[in-house]
Design a protein around this motif. Structure first.
Motif, PDB file in Angstrom:
ATOM      1  N   LEU A 134      -9.342   5.830  -0.483  1.00  0.00           N
ATOM      2  CA  LEU A 134      -8.516   5.517  -1.772  1.00  0.00           C
ATOM      3  C   LEU A 134      -7.352   4.873  -1.389  1.00  0.00           C
ATOM      4  O   LEU A 134      -6.492   5.681  -1.018  1.00  0.00           O
ATOM      5  CB  LEU A 134      -8.718   6.554  -2.747  1.00  0.00           C
ATOM      6  CG  LEU A 134      -9.793   6.912  -3.462  1.00  0.00           C
ATOM      7  CD1 LEU A 134     -11.012   7.672  -2.485  1.00  0.00           C
ATOM      8  CD2 LEU A 134      -9.582   8.087  -4.372  1.00  0.00           C
ATOM      9  N   LEU A 135      -7.113   3.925  -1.653  1.00  0.00           N
ATOM     10  CA  LEU A 135      -5.788   3.253  -1.615  1.00  0.00           C
ATOM     11  C   LEU A 135      -4.920   3.132  -2.692  1.00  0.00           C
ATOM     12  O   LEU A 135      -5.559   2.203  -3.679  1.00  0.00           O
ATOM     13  CB  LEU A 135      -5.782   1.938  -0.763  1.00  0.00           C
ATOM     14  CG  LEU A 135      -6.276   1.939   0.789  1.00  0.00           C
ATOM     15  CD1 LEU A 135      -7.706   2.036   1.109  1.00  0.00           C
ATOM     16  CD2 LEU A 135      -5.778   0.437   1.400  1.00  0.00           C
ATOM     17  N   ALA A 136      -3.851   3.530  -2.714  1.00  0.00           N
ATOM     18  CA  ALA A 136      -2.843   3.316  -3.933  1.00  0.00           C
ATOM     19  C   ALA A 136      -2.158   1.950  -3.817  1.00  0.00           C
ATOM     20  O   ALA A 136      -1.419   2.375  -2.881  1.00  0.00           O
ATOM     21  CB  ALA A 136      -2.040   4.335  -4.356  1.00  0.00           C
ATOM     22  N   VAL A 137      -2.274   0.807  -4.444  1.00  0.00           N
ATOM     23  CA  VAL A 137      -1.464  -0.210  -4.176  1.00  0.00           C
ATOM     24  C   VAL A 137      -0.650  -0.792  -5.483  1.00  0.00           C
ATOM     25  O   VAL A 137      -1.087  -0.190  -6.412  1.00  0.00           O
ATOM     26  CB  VAL A 137      -2.465  -1.295  -3.813  1.00  0.00           C
ATOM     27  CG1 VAL A 137      -3.024  -0.922  -2.376  1.00  0.00           C
ATOM     28  CG2 VAL A 137      -3.412  -1.682  -4.670  1.00  0.00           C
ATOM     29  N   ARG A 138       0.432  -1.372  -5.119  1.00  0.00           N
ATOM     30  CA  ARG A 138       1.381  -1.591  -6.285  1.00  0.00           C
ATOM     31  C   ARG A 138       1.961  -3.074  -5.678  1.00  0.00           C
ATOM     32  O   ARG A 138       2.420  -3.200  -4.527  1.00  0.00           O
ATOM     33  CB  ARG A 138       2.345  -0.812  -6.236  1.00  0.00           C
ATOM     34  CG  ARG A 138       3.602  -1.359  -7.341  1.00  0.00           C
ATOM     35  CD  ARG A 138       4.573  -0.002  -7.456  1.00  0.00           C
ATOM     36  NE  ARG A 138       5.153   0.354  -6.210  1.00  0.00           N
ATOM     37  CZ  ARG A 138       5.650   1.554  -5.920  1.00  0.00           C
ATOM     38  NH1 ARG A 138       6.116   2.279  -6.931  1.00  0.00           N
ATOM     39  NH2 ARG A 138       5.930   1.962  -4.849  1.00  0.00           N
ATOM     40  N   GLY A 139       1.787  -4.102  -6.480  1.00  0.00           N
ATOM     41  CA  GLY A 139       2.415  -5.508  -6.187  1.00  0.00           C
ATOM     42  C   GLY A 139       1.597  -6.514  -7.205  1.00  0.00           C
ATOM     43  O   GLY A 139       1.148  -6.071  -7.983  1.00  0.00           O
ATOM     44  N   LYS A 140       1.994  -7.909  -6.714  1.00  0.00           N
ATOM     45  CA  LYS A 140       1.286  -9.051  -7.311  1.00  0.00           C
ATOM     46  C   LYS A 140      -0.112  -9.089  -7.270  1.00  0.00           C
ATOM     47  O   LYS A 140      -0.651  -8.657  -6.463  1.00  0.00           O
ATOM     48  CB  LYS A 140       1.846 -10.252  -6.845  1.00  0.00           C
ATOM     49  CG  LYS A 140       3.149 -10.418  -6.834  1.00  0.00           C
ATOM     50  CD  LYS A 140       3.855 -11.804  -6.611  1.00  0.00           C
ATOM     51  CE  LYS A 140       5.197 -12.175  -6.562  1.00  0.00           C
ATOM     52  NZ  LYS A 140       5.621 -13.374  -5.887  1.00  0.00           N
ATOM     53  N   ALA A 141      -0.707  -9.229  -8.347  1.00  0.00           N
ATOM     54  CA  ALA A 141      -2.222  -9.060  -8.674  1.00  0.00           C
ATOM     55  C   ALA A 141      -2.601  -9.853  -7.478  1.00  0.00           C
ATOM     56  O   ALA A 141      -3.785  -9.519  -6.786  1.00  0.00           O
ATOM     57  CB  ALA A 141      -2.721  -9.612  -9.894  1.00  0.00           C
ATOM     58  N   ALA A 142      -2.176 -11.245  -7.205  1.00  0.00           N
ATOM     59  CA  ALA A 142      -2.616 -12.030  -6.165  1.00  0.00           C
ATOM     60  C   ALA A 142      -2.912 -11.642  -4.855  1.00  0.00           C
ATOM     61  O   ALA A 142      -3.991 -11.807  -3.827  1.00  0.00           O
ATOM     62  CB  ALA A 142      -2.316 -13.337  -6.365  1.00  0.00           C
ATOM     63  N   VAL A 143      -1.804 -10.892  -4.509  1.00  0.00           N
ATOM     64  CA  VAL A 143      -1.534 -10.331  -3.156  1.00  0.00           C
ATOM     65  C   VAL A 143      -2.649  -8.996  -3.011  1.00  0.00           C
ATOM     66  O   VAL A 143      -3.354  -9.015  -2.032  1.00  0.00           O
ATOM     67  CB  VAL A 143      -0.318  -9.808  -2.811  1.00  0.00           C
ATOM     68  CG1 VAL A 143       0.057  -9.071  -1.676  1.00  0.00           C
ATOM     69  CG2 VAL A 143       0.723 -11.030  -2.865  1.00  0.00           C
ATOM     70  N   ILE A 144      -2.753  -8.415  -4.099  1.00  0.00           N
ATOM     71  CA  ILE A 144      -3.681  -7.221  -3.932  1.00  0.00           C
ATOM     72  C   ILE A 144      -4.933  -7.583  -3.835  1.00  0.00           C
ATOM     73  O   ILE A 144      -5.806  -7.256  -2.965  1.00  0.00           O
ATOM     74  CB  ILE A 144      -3.290  -6.285  -5.248  1.00  0.00           C
ATOM     75  CG1 ILE A 144      -2.003  -5.680  -5.336  1.00  0.00           C
ATOM     76  CG2 ILE A 144      -4.672  -5.364  -5.466  1.00  0.00           C
ATOM     77  CD1 ILE A 144      -1.868  -4.702  -6.486  1.00  0.00           C
ATOM     78  N   ILE A 182       0.914  -1.158  -0.030  1.00  0.00           N
ATOM     79  CA  ILE A 182      -0.091   0.058  -0.171  1.00  0.00           C
ATOM     80  C   ILE A 182       0.912   1.255  -0.058  1.00  0.00           C
ATOM     81  O   ILE A 182       1.870   1.512   1.021  1.00  0.00           O
ATOM     82  CB  ILE A 182      -0.952  -0.041   1.417  1.00  0.00           C
ATOM     83  CG1 ILE A 182      -1.821  -1.258   1.157  1.00  0.00           C
ATOM     84  CG2 ILE A 182      -1.891   1.340   1.367  1.00  0.00           C
ATOM     85  CD1 ILE A 182      -2.731  -1.440   2.182  1.00  0.00           C
ATOM     86  N   ILE A 183       0.756   1.883  -0.947  1.00  0.00           N
ATOM     87  CA  ILE A 183       1.647   3.068  -0.975  1.00  0.00           C
ATOM     88  C   ILE A 183       1.259   4.304  -0.457  1.00  0.00           C
ATOM     89  O   ILE A 183       2.250   4.900   0.362  1.00  0.00           O
ATOM     90  CB  ILE A 183       1.889   3.546  -2.983  1.00  0.00           C
ATOM     91  CG1 ILE A 183       2.192   2.254  -3.820  1.00  0.00           C
ATOM     92  CG2 ILE A 183       2.919   4.650  -2.978  1.00  0.00           C
ATOM     93  CD1 ILE A 183       1.964   2.709  -5.023  1.00  0.00           C
ATOM     94  N   ALA A 184      -0.017   4.732  -0.421  1.00  0.00           N
ATOM     95  CA  ALA A 184      -0.500   5.693   0.201  1.00  0.00           C
ATOM     96  C   ALA A 184      -1.872   5.598   0.225  1.00  0.00           C
ATOM     97  O   ALA A 184      -2.486   5.037  -0.557  1.00  0.00           O
ATOM     98  CB  ALA A 184      -0.140   6.968  -0.479  1.00  0.00           C
TER      99      ALA A 184
END
Lengths: 89, 89, 89, 89
Positions: A50-60, A34-36
């Protein structure tokens, strides 16, 4: 590795005291993904987050499911966006 | 009047010089609807932008369409959330 | 009327359970002044919260004082910016 | 290594076309330090931008100086916060 940038949108009544603590705990467990988070007061009772997230699709997907299922969350949605690497420029 | 809080997610390459100016112009034309915008750098090239919006569903839909159609935007999605007034607490 | 846009920065340990609920309560009491709030995880324990606020300078000062004095807040600062109307373009 | 979480607040008139492109270029050069950026429309002309940054104090200072000196920026301030490690809990 498939990396994806996505948005998780949550809607909840901040008067439900434990909802915010619960959401923060979950978010902190995944702080590398979770970036911010952006909070706005939608109306007198409802907060939108609103959560900006970056990572593997399965984790998200798993994090979003956990957040949306948290007690007190009225509405939640995961919006997956590509990193654009597979899209024409 | 149906008021709705929603999220517009945009993905674009910031190296495309005019995309950001175009997006800002559109957003400014609707500053009474767009509460705030969160920017993150997704990777070396791609920016992800999360817009928190509040207003009539039809207006939000039209703004989202305009933003997503802007030249240089690789990916865009509108996520509509209810204000929660019609949902059980 | 002097209207000013400002930033309130808060630093706190999210493990202190009541700090977040207290901050949200204060922010909600002033939702017409606080435009939006950005949360980031600074490190394992510490959260940094950036509040974008718009209103009369005296009101903003009072809200900032209340937030910074809240139990559990380690560090807080108010940064006042002009609306730019008195500045050369 | 001293790591510090800080806020950079910028105020500019978005009608000055190149200011936003200039700010984005500078921010992108330092994307490992700038966690996320929050934009709000302060009034008809003025945008306020809040940057959440994390890194060495000297690096943050240099980035802030560069952003604040950018042509078109009316007002800018750097607010340094500690990570709290040196503060009583």
């Amino acid at each position: 590795m498939l990396v994806s940038g996505s948005t998780i949108t949550l809607l909840y009544d901040h008067h439900r005291q434990h909802v915010q603590a619960a959401l923060t705990d979950i978010q902190h467990d995944h702080h590398e993904v979770i970036i911010a988070t952006l909070h706005v007061h939608l109306d007198h009772d409802n907060c939108m987050e609103l959560l900006a997230v970056r990572g593997k699709a399965a984790v998200i997907k798993r994090i979003a499911d956990e957040l949306i299922a948290a007690k007190g969350v009225k509405h939640g949605k995961l919006t997956v966006t590509s990193t654009g690497k597979d899209l024409p420029t």
